[in-house]
Design an enzyme around this catalytic site. Structure first.
Site, PDB file in Angstrom:
ATOM      1  N   PRO A  10       0.935  -1.075   0.052  1.00 15.11           N
ATOM      2  CG  PRO A  10      -0.074  -1.186   2.092  1.00 15.11           C
ATOM      3  CD  PRO A  10       0.465  -1.912   1.251  1.00 15.11           C
ATOM      4  CG  ASN A  11      -0.137   4.365   1.063  1.00 14.71           C
ATOM      5  OD1 ASN A  11      -1.097   4.997   0.369  1.00 14.71           O
ATOM      6  ND2 ASN A  11      -0.417   3.846   2.344  1.00 14.71           N
ATOM      7  NE  ARG A  18      -0.247  12.906  -3.786  1.00 13.41           N
ATOM      8  CZ  ARG A  18      -1.330  12.120  -3.488  1.00 13.41           C
ATOM      9  NH1 ARG A  18      -1.566  11.377  -2.504  1.00 13.41           N
ATOM     10  NH2 ARG A  18      -2.044  11.895  -4.725  1.00 13.41           N
ATOM     11  CE1 TYR A  23       8.612   5.605   3.396  1.00  9.64           C
ATOM     12  CE2 TYR A  23       7.011   7.291   3.200  1.00  9.64           C
ATOM     13  CZ  TYR A  23       7.508   6.254   3.904  1.00  9.64           C
ATOM     14  OH  TYR A  23       7.043   5.444   4.813  1.00  9.64           O
ATOM     15  CG  ASN A  74       8.480  -2.238   0.596  1.00 10.57           C
ATOM     16  OD1 ASN A  74       7.732  -1.970   1.680  1.00 10.57           O
ATOM     17  ND2 ASN A  74       9.013  -0.962   0.170  1.00 10.57           N
ATOM     18  CB  ALA A  77       1.512   0.464   6.649  1.00 10.06           C
ATOM     19  CG  HIS A  80       4.922  -2.033  10.206  1.00 10.25           C
ATOM     20  ND1 HIS A  80       6.062  -2.590  10.435  1.00 10.25           N
ATOM     21  CD2 HIS A  80       4.747  -0.997   9.654  1.00 10.25           C
ATOM     22  CE1 HIS A  80       6.856  -1.641   9.802  1.00 10.25           C
ATOM     23  NE2 HIS A  80       6.056  -0.938   8.918  1.00 10.25           N
ATOM     24  CG  ASP A  87      -1.056 -17.208   8.608  1.00  8.75           C
ATOM     25  OD1 ASP A  87       0.128 -17.285   9.322  1.00  8.75           O
ATOM     26  OD2 ASP A  87      -2.423 -16.934   9.101  1.00  8.75           O
ATOM     27  CD  GLU A  98      10.526  -7.514   6.693  1.00 11.47           C
ATOM     28  OE1 GLU A  98      10.619  -8.633   7.162  1.00 11.47           O
ATOM     29  OE2 GLU A  98      10.013  -6.415   7.093  1.00 11.47           O
ATOM     30  CG  HIS A 100      10.686  -2.278   4.991  1.00 11.13           C
ATOM     31  ND1 HIS A 100       9.679  -2.268   4.754  1.00 11.13           N
ATOM     32  CD2 HIS A 100      11.146  -3.610   5.778  1.00 11.13           C
ATOM     33  CE1 HIS A 100       8.677  -3.127   5.410  1.00 11.13           C
ATOM     34  NE2 HIS A 100       9.660  -4.176   5.812  1.00 11.13           N
ATOM     35  CG  LEU A 101      11.832   2.098  -0.516  1.00 12.73           C
ATOM     36  CD1 LEU A 101      10.189   2.895  -0.866  1.00 12.73           C
ATOM     37  CD2 LEU A 101      12.420   2.427  -1.679  1.00 12.73           C
ATOM     38  CB  SER A 102      12.650   3.998   5.706  1.00  5.98           C
ATOM     39  OG  SER A 102      11.449   3.331   5.839  1.00  5.98           O
ATOM     40  NE  ARG A 107      10.303   6.063   8.887  1.00  4.23           N
ATOM     41  CZ  ARG A 107       9.299   5.759   7.877  1.00  4.23           C
ATOM     42  NH1 ARG A 107       9.133   4.966   7.300  1.00  4.23           N
ATOM     43  NH2 ARG A 107       8.310   6.739   7.914  1.00  4.23           N
ATOM     44  NE  ARG A 111       6.905   4.472  10.006  1.00 11.15           N
ATOM     45  CZ  ARG A 111       5.873   4.524   9.171  1.00 11.15           C
ATOM     46  NH1 ARG A 111       5.488   3.610   8.437  1.00 11.15           N
ATOM     47  NH2 ARG A 111       5.122   5.677   9.293  1.00 11.15           N
TER      48      ARG A 111
HETATM   49  O1  CA2 Z   1      10.398   2.059   3.990  1.00 10.54           O
HETATM   50  C1  CA2 Z   1       9.393   1.261   3.545  1.00 10.54           C
HETATM   51  O2  CA2 Z   1       9.539   0.673   2.351  1.00 10.54           O
HETATM   52  C2  CA2 Z   1       8.069   0.989   4.079  1.00 10.54           C
HETATM   53  O3  CA2 Z   1       7.616  -0.131   3.773  1.00 10.54           O
HETATM   54  C3  CA2 Z   1       7.048   2.065   3.584  1.00 10.54           C
HETATM   55  C4  CA2 Z   1       5.744   2.020   3.956  1.00 10.54           C
HETATM   56  C5  CA2 Z   1       5.931   2.215   5.493  1.00 10.54           C
HETATM   57  O4  CA2 Z   1       4.452   2.152   5.972  1.00 10.54           O
HETATM   58  C6  CA2 Z   1       6.780   0.957   6.106  1.00 10.54           C
HETATM   59  O5  CA2 Z   1       6.819   1.047   7.615  1.00 10.54           O
HETATM   60  C7  CA2 Z   1       8.176   1.090   5.582  1.00 10.54           C
HETATM   61  C8  CA2 Z   1       5.127   3.247   3.504  1.00 10.54           C
HETATM   62  C9  CA2 Z   1       5.196   3.530   2.102  1.00 10.54           C
HETATM   63  C10 CA2 Z   1       4.243   4.809   1.871  1.00 10.54           C
HETATM   64  O6  CA2 Z   1       5.067   5.290   0.796  1.00 10.54           O
HETATM   65  C11 CA2 Z   1       4.366   6.393   0.464  1.00 10.54           C
HETATM   66  C12 CA2 Z   1       5.300   7.232  -0.678  1.00 10.54           C
HETATM   67  C13 CA2 Z   1       5.010   8.522  -1.060  1.00 10.54           C
HETATM   68  C14 CA2 Z   1       4.077   9.241  -0.460  1.00 10.54           C
HETATM   69  C15 CA2 Z   1       3.667   8.623   0.981  1.00 10.54           C
HETATM   70  C16 CA2 Z   1       3.640   7.518   1.164  1.00 10.54           C
END
Ligand code: CA2
Length: 153
Positions: A10-11, A18, A23, A74, A77, A80, A87, A98, A100-102, A107, A111
């Site tokens: 998601p997202n 954004r 990110y 990836n 959210a 978490h 499963d 697994e 993650h970008l961040s 954080r 997370r």
């Molecule tokens: O660091 C990552 O890759 C995450 O999976 C990114 C998720 C976050 O909930 C995880 O804790 C760590 C969020 C992705 C949201 O991506 C956006 C990108 C641009 C603008 C807003 C959200």
């Protein structure tokens, strides 16, 4: 030919559009193009899927069985929160890394908990978009090891 599934949750479709301060500026389309290029370099096949819906991600994991040899996930959210995704990964019995970008460990406290880490080969986080090629290469090494062990047995 080894086949990899790059699955984004998601997202992540909003990447580069954004919150670039969190990110970065790279879009998901650019990341997926890089993954296709890296797959070509590695002599592998790759499919890229993104969904904002937990059930669609679960369906993609189920469908990967017999089609893909490894999954780079990836889960955004859902990482978490989702026992259902965890499963799905364990039932598919496909190695998953697994991603993650961040750096989720640097954080907010919420997370730091990952349900999918339990069923992952390993975790790559904190390297931004570069994490995808790193994960693909790590998966190729992992799959080669599995196949070596199968031949030895
Ligand atoms: O660091 C990552 O890759 C995450 O999976 C990114 C998720 C976050 O909930 C995880 O804790 C760590 C969020 C992705 C949201 O991506 C956006 C990108 C641009 C603008 C807003 C959200």
């Amino acid at each position: 030919m080894t086949s990899l599934l790059i699955l984004n949750g998601p997202n992540l479709n909003l990447l580069g559009q954004r919150q670039p301060e969190v990110y970065g500026h790279t879009t998901l389309a650019e990341i997926e193009d890089t993954c296709r290029q890296v797959a070509e370099d590695l002599g592998a096949r790759v499919d890229c899927v993104q969904s904002n819906h937990e059930g669609v991600l679960i369906d993609a994991i189920h469908a990967a069985r017999g089609l893909h040899d490894g999954i780079i996930l990836n889960a955004g959210a859902y990482t978490h929160t989702s026992i259902a995704l965890m499963d799905a990964i364990s039932s598919a019995e496909i190695p998953m890394i697994e991603l993650h970008l961040s750096n989720i460990h640097a954080r907010e406290e919420f997370r730091r908990k990952s349900y999918i880490a339990r069923v992952a080969v390993g975790q790559i986080c904190g390297f931004g978009p570069e994490g995808y090629p790193l994960a693909m290469r790590a998966m190729m090494v992992h799959l080669a090891k599995i196949s070596e062990n199968q031949h030895d047995a």
